[in-house]
Design an enzyme around this catalytic site. Structure first.
Site, PDB file in Angstrom:
ATOM      1  N   SER A 473       0.826  -1.200   0.000  1.00 47.84           N
ATOM      2  CA  SER A 473       0.000   0.000   0.000  1.00 47.84           C
ATOM      3  C   SER A 473       0.871   1.265   0.000  1.00 47.84           C
ATOM      4  O   SER A 473       1.655   1.488  -0.916  1.00 47.84           O
ATOM      5  CB  SER A 473      -0.962  -0.027   1.183  1.00 47.84           C
ATOM      6  N   ASP A 742      -9.540  -4.109  -5.519  1.00 48.58           N
ATOM      7  CA  ASP A 742      -8.935  -2.998  -4.798  1.00 48.58           C
ATOM      8  C   ASP A 742      -9.237  -1.688  -5.536  1.00 48.58           C
ATOM      9  O   ASP A 742      -9.049  -1.605  -6.747  1.00 48.58           O
ATOM     10  CB  ASP A 742      -7.422  -3.218  -4.718  1.00 48.58           C
ATOM     11  N   HIS A 772      -8.055  -5.074  -0.278  1.00 50.71           N
ATOM     12  CA  HIS A 772      -6.825  -4.351  -0.023  1.00 50.71           C
ATOM     13  C   HIS A 772      -6.339  -4.680   1.393  1.00 50.71           C
ATOM     14  O   HIS A 772      -7.122  -4.754   2.333  1.00 50.71           O
ATOM     15  CB  HIS A 772      -7.088  -2.853  -0.152  1.00 50.71           C
TER      16      HIS A 772
END
Length: 809
Positions: A473, A742, A772
Site C-alpha cells: 500500500s 482494490d 486491499h
C-alpha cells in the site's frame, strides 16, 4: 430426523418431552436453513460457470415467476413489496446486462497483457456479476420455498431489498465507468476530460448512496471466508466511532469498544447508515486511532502468540548522523547521506530487525547500542551456542497504513513468517506518520534507513549481496520513491522491488477501479482522501454546519487538526481531495431529484439530512499526459513533471528537489476555452445517467472534506506514476501483487504498463476476491495465505542471484 419412540397419533411427547408436531416443525426449519446455506455456498462456484447473458436471463425468468406468484396473493403489504422488489430486480438486470457487456467487450484493451486480464473495468463487471449471482440464488430460494409455512417472509424481503439497492448503485457505477471510457484516451484508465467535465462527473459520483454496501450486503464481492471478518470490523468501526466521540482525543479507546456494538449487529441498516456517516465525517485522527488498535498490548500479545517464533525481534533507533555512501558509477567517490530534516528537523529513525536465526553481527556491541526498549517485549533474542553465518541477502520492508497509521509492530506477524520462509534478516522501517509529519518526511526517513542498512548490513546479519525493497500500500509507494531517490543520489539501488497493492498515483484522476471505493469497507473514498491529504500537508477547514455540530467533540478534534497541519510551504492536498471536490460552477438548472429508496429503515430515516448545495472555487488539476503506452521521454509534453539533469545526476545529491515551484503549474486556459468548457460540462450530468434512471443519493449530506490544488501531488517522489520516463528507467526489476477488487488496482496496472513500455522488467499478478491489505490477514483463510505466499515467492525471485548467461551457440 427420526421420530421418537412412543410418539402416537395424538402427538404425545417423545424424547426430550417435545411434541412430535413441534419436532417436525423444527426439523423442517433446520432442513430449510441447511438448503439455503448450501445454495449460498454454491454461488461463488456458479458465478464462474455462467456467462453474463445466461445469468441475467435466468434471473429475469425467476423474477417474472415470483412476480406472477406474489401478484396473485391479494392486496397485502408484504405481497405488494415482494412484487415491487422482483419488478425492480427484473428492470435493473435487463438494463444492466448490455452496459456490463459493453464494458466487458473493451476491457481487454486495458490489460497489461493477455496473461494478466485485470483492470478496473473487469473488476466492476465482476462485482456486478457477484450481486446478480446473489440475487439469482435468493430468487431461486424464494421460488422454491414461498409456499412453505416456514418461509421467513420479512427476512427474505429485507435481503432482496438490500441487494436490489446494491444492484441499483452498481448500475450507476457502470454508467460512470462508461463515461470514463468515452472521456479517456485509448488505453488510459485515468480520467482525462477537461476540468468542467471532471467536476460534474465527480459531483455525480460523490453524492451516490453508499450505506447499502455496508449493511446486509457487506463484502458480497469478496471470498466468503473474508465476509465474517469484514462484518466484525464494520461493527467494531461504528462502535469505535461512538466511543471515540465521547473522548476528547480518542486516545483512551480500548479494544473493549469493538465488542459493544450489539445493536449494529442486529440492525444491518443502522450499521450501514452509521458506517456511511462515519466515513464521511470523522477526521484522519479517528482512522489513525482505529487502525492502530491492533497495537494495543492485549491484541498485540495475542498476535505474537499466534505468529512464528523468531530469534531476533528488536527495535533500533538510528541516530540522526550524516554518513558517506559510495557512488555506484565510481566507488572511489562518495556522497553524504544527511539525516531527515523536513518539518521537525533532525531526529532518529526507528527500524525493527527481525531474523528467524541469530546471525553474526546481530548481537554485536555496536548494534546493541542502538536497541530501543519496548518494555517487556523489547527483545526476543534467545541465547544459542552457535551463531548462523551472515545471510547473503537482506529485505528492507516499508509498512502500509495510508501514510497516517500503523508501524512495523502491526505488520510483525507476517514479517516473522517471511523471515522463516526466506531465511534472511528483515529490516522494517517505522517512518514518521502524517498529518504530524507530512511529505516528504516519511520519504526522507525511509531513504536514510535504506542507505544505513546498505552501509551497515553486516550488523544486520547480512553480507548485502542481494537487497530487496518490499512494502504494501503506502509502503509500496515509498519503495518506488526510495529507489528513485537512491538513483538520483547515485547510490546503490535495490536489486528489486516487491510492492503489494501499491498506491502510485496520488493526484486528481478518477479511474474505473477507484469507483469501487464507493463500496469498499476498508478503503472508502473519503477515507482515502483524508489520508492522502494529510500526507500532502493539506490543512483542514473548520466546517460549522449541522453535521459538524452533531459530531460533538469531533468538531474540536477537527479544529486541532487544522492547527497541527499548519505548514504553509506545502499548503496543498492530494488528488483524492480534488477527487471529492464539488466544483465552483453553478449547479445544473435541472437538479436531479433524490430517488426514494426501495426500503428505508427507521434508523435511515432518522439519520437523513437535506442536501445543501456546496460550492467551492474551481481548481486547476493535472491531466495525465504520460499514461499511454506511446509516452516517452523524448516526446513528453509535461515539463512540470520533469527534473533537471542536475537533479538526477549522482554528483549533486543536495539538489534533489521535492517541491515544484509555481512556475511549473499548468497555464490558465483562455476565456473562450473556459466558456466552451462550461457549455460542455452543462450536459455532463445527462450524459452520465440515462433519463429514465435515478440512482439512490446519499442521506448523509455533502461530503465534508476540504479541497485544495496540490502541486505536491504531481511530484514524482509522491506520485511515481507521474514520473518522467528518464526517472522510471532507473528503477530495478519490479514485482507487483495487486487485488482485483482494490480501489487502487488501476495504479498498479498503469504503472506496470508504463514500465513495460520502457522495456523495464516488471511482473504484475492480480489475486481474485481479496480486499486491499490482505497481507495483514494472511492467517485468516486459505486464499489470503496463498496471496501472501505469492508475495514471498516474488521476494525470493529478487533475492536469487541471476544464473550465468548461456554461452553463445
Amino acid at each position: 430426523m427420526e421420530s421418537a419412540p412412543g410418539a402416537g397419533p395424538s402427538g404425545a411427547a417423545g424424547a426430550g418431552g417435545a411434541p412430535a408436531s413441534k419436532r417436525d416443525k423444527e426439523g423442517s426449519k433446520s432442513r430449510s436453513r441447511r438448503r439455503w446455506r448450501k445454495v449460498k455456498a454454491k454461488a461463488p462456484m456458479l458465478l464462474h460457470t455462467m456467462d453474463l447473458r445466461t445469468m441475467t436471463q435466468t434471473l429475469v425468468t425467476l423474477a417474472e415467476d415470483n412476480m406472477a406468484f406474489f401478484s396473485s396473493q391479494g392486496p397485502g403489504e408484504t405481497a405488494r413489496r415482494l412484487l415491487g422488489v422482483f419488478t425492480g430486480v427484473r428492470e435493473q438486470a435487463l438494463a444492466l446486462e448490455p452496459a456490463l457487456g459493453h464494458l466487458l467487450g473493451v476491457a481487454h484493451l486495458f490489460d497489461l497483457d493477455a496473461e494478466t486480464p485485470a483492470n478496473g473495468y473487469r473488476s466492476l463487471v465482476h462485482t456486478a456479476r457477484c450481486c446478480l449471482a446473489h440475487l439469482l440464488h435468493k430468487s431461486r430460494y424464494v421460488a422454491s420455498n414461498r409456499r412453505s409455512i416456514f418461509f421467513r417472509t420479512s427476512h427474505n424481503l429485507a435481503e432482496l431489498e438490500a441487494y436490489l439497492a446494491t444492484l441499483t448503485q452498481l448500475r450507476a457505477l457502470t454508467y460512470c465507468a462508461q463515461r470514463l471510457l468515452t472521456s479517456n484516451q485509448p488505453g488510459g484508465l485515468f480520467f482525462e476530460g477537461d476540468e468542467g467535465l471532471a467536476a460534474d462527473f465527480l459531483r455525480e459520483y460523490v453524492t451516490l448512496h453508499k450505506g447499502c454496501f455496508y449493511g446486509r450486503c457487506l463484502g458480497f464481492q469478496f471470498t466468503p471466508a473474508i465476509r465474517p471478518f469484514l462484518q466484525t470490523i464494520s461493527i467494531g468501526l461504528v462502535s469505535f466511532g461512538e466511543h471515540y466521540k465521547r473522548n476528547e482525543t480518542g486516545l483512551s479507546v480500548t479494544a473493549s469498544s469493538l465488542f459493544t456494538g450489539g445493536r449494529f449487529a442486529i440492525d444491518p441498516e443502522l450499521r450501514g447508515a452509521e458506517f456511511e456517516r462515519i466515513t464521511q465525517n470523522l477526521d484522519v485522527h479517528f482512522w489513525k486511532a482505529f487502525w492502530n488498535i491492533t497495537e494495543i498490548e492485549v491484541l498485540s500479545s495475542l498476535a505474537n502468540m499466534a505468529s512464528v517464533t523468531v530469534r531476533v525481534s528488536r527495535l533500533l533507533s538510528l541516530p540522526p548522523e550524516a554518513f558517506e555512501m559510495p557512488l555506484t558509477a565510481d566507488p572511489k567517490l562518495t556522497v553524504t547521506i544527511s539525516p531527515p530534516l523536513a518539518h521537525t528537523g533532525p531526529g532518529p529513525v526507528l527500524v525493527r530487525l527481525i531474523s528467524y536465526d541469530l546471525r553474526e553481527g546481530q548481537d554485536s556491541e555496536q548494534l546493541n547500542s542502538l536497541v530501543k526498549s519496548e518494555g517487556s517485549r523489547s527483545l526476543e533474542l534467545w541465547p544459542r551456542p552457535q551463531q548462523a553465518p551472515r545471510s547473503p541477502s537482506l529485505v528492507v520492508h516499508i509498512h502500509g497504513g495510508g501514510f497516517v497509521a500503523q508501524t512495523s509492530k502491526s505488520h510483525e506477524p507476517y514479517l516473522k513468517s517471511w523471515a522463516q520462509e526466506l531465511g534472511v534478516p528483515i529490516l522494517s522501517i517505522d517512518y514518521s506518520l502524517a498529518p504530524e509529519a507530512p511529505f516528504p518526511r516519511a520519504l526522507e526517513e525511509c531513504f536514510y534507513a535504506y542507505c544505513w542498512a546498505v552501509k551497515h548490513c553486516t550488523l544486520l546479519g547480512s553480507t548485502g549481496e542481494r537487497i530487496c525493497l518490499a512494502g504494501d500500500s503506502a509502503g509500496g509507494n515509498l519503495c518506488f520513491t526510495v529507489s528513485l531517490r537512491a538513483a538520483a543520489y547515485g547510490v546503490r539501488v535495490p536489486d528489486g522491488i516487491m510492492a503489494a497493492y501499491p498506491a502510485t498515483m496520488l493526484q486528481f484522476a478518477a479511474s474505473p477501479s477507484r469507483l469501487l471505493s464507493l463500496m469498499d469497507p476498508l478503503l472508502p473514498l473519503s477515507v482515502l482522501s483524508k489520508c492522502v491529504s494529510a500526507y500532502a500537508g493539506g490543512e483542514t477547514e473548520d466546517h460549522s454546519n449541522s453535521d459538524q455540530k452533531a459530531l460533538g467533540m469531533m468538531g474540536l478534534v477537527r479544529r486541532d487538526t487544522a492547527l497541527l497541519l499548519r505548514d504553509l510551504r506545502l499548503g496543498a492536498s492530494s488528488w483524492l481531495n480534488s477527487f471529492l471536490e464539488l466544483s465552483g460552477h453553478k449547479s445544473h438548472p435541472k437538479s436531479v431529484p433524490v430517488a426514494e429508496p426501495v426500503r428505508r429503515s427507521v434508523s435511515e430515516a432518522a439519520l437523513a439530512q437535506p442536501e445543501d448545495p456546496v460550492g467551492t472555487d474551481p481548481l486547476k488539476s493535472l491531466t495525465v499526459h504520460d499514461l499511454s503506452l506511446r509516452g516517452n521521454s523524448e516526446t513528453s509534453d509535461t515539463p512540470e513533471l520533469s527534473l533537471s539533469d542536475e537533479t538526477l545526476g549522482p554528483s549533486t545529491p543536495s539538489d534533489v528537489n521535492f517541491l515544484l515551484g509555481p512556475e511549473d503549474a499548468p497555464e490558465k486556459v483562455g476565456s473562450q476555452e473556459e466558456l466552451s468548457t462550461k457549455d460542455r460540462s452543462s450536459s455532463c450530468l445527462s450524459a452520465t445517467f440515462p433519463e429514465d434512471f435515478l440512482p439512490r443519493r446519499s442521506s448523509q449530506g455533502p461530503t465534508q472534506i476540504p479541497l485544495y490544488s496540490s502541486p505536491i501531488a504531481k511530484n514524482p517522489f509522491m506520485s511515481p506514476l507521474l514520473a518522467p520516463d528518464s526517472m522510471l528507467q532507473t528503477l530495478p526489476p519490479v514485482h507487483i501483487v495487486a487485488c482485483a477488487l482494490d480501489p487502487i488496482l488501476d495504479d498498479s496496472v498503469m504503472f506496470a504498463r508504463r514500465l513495460r513500455s520502457l522495456g523495464k522488467p516488471v511482473t504484475l499478478r492480480v489475486v481474485e476476491d481479496l480486499p486491499h491489505g490482505f497481507l495483514s490477514l494472511a492467517s485468516l483463510c486459505r486464499e489470503t495465505r496463498q496471496a501472501a505466499a505469492l508475495c514471498v515467492e516474488r521476494i525470493r525471485q529478487i533475492l536469487t542471484p541471476p544464473g550465468p548467461a548461456a554461452p553463445p551457440v
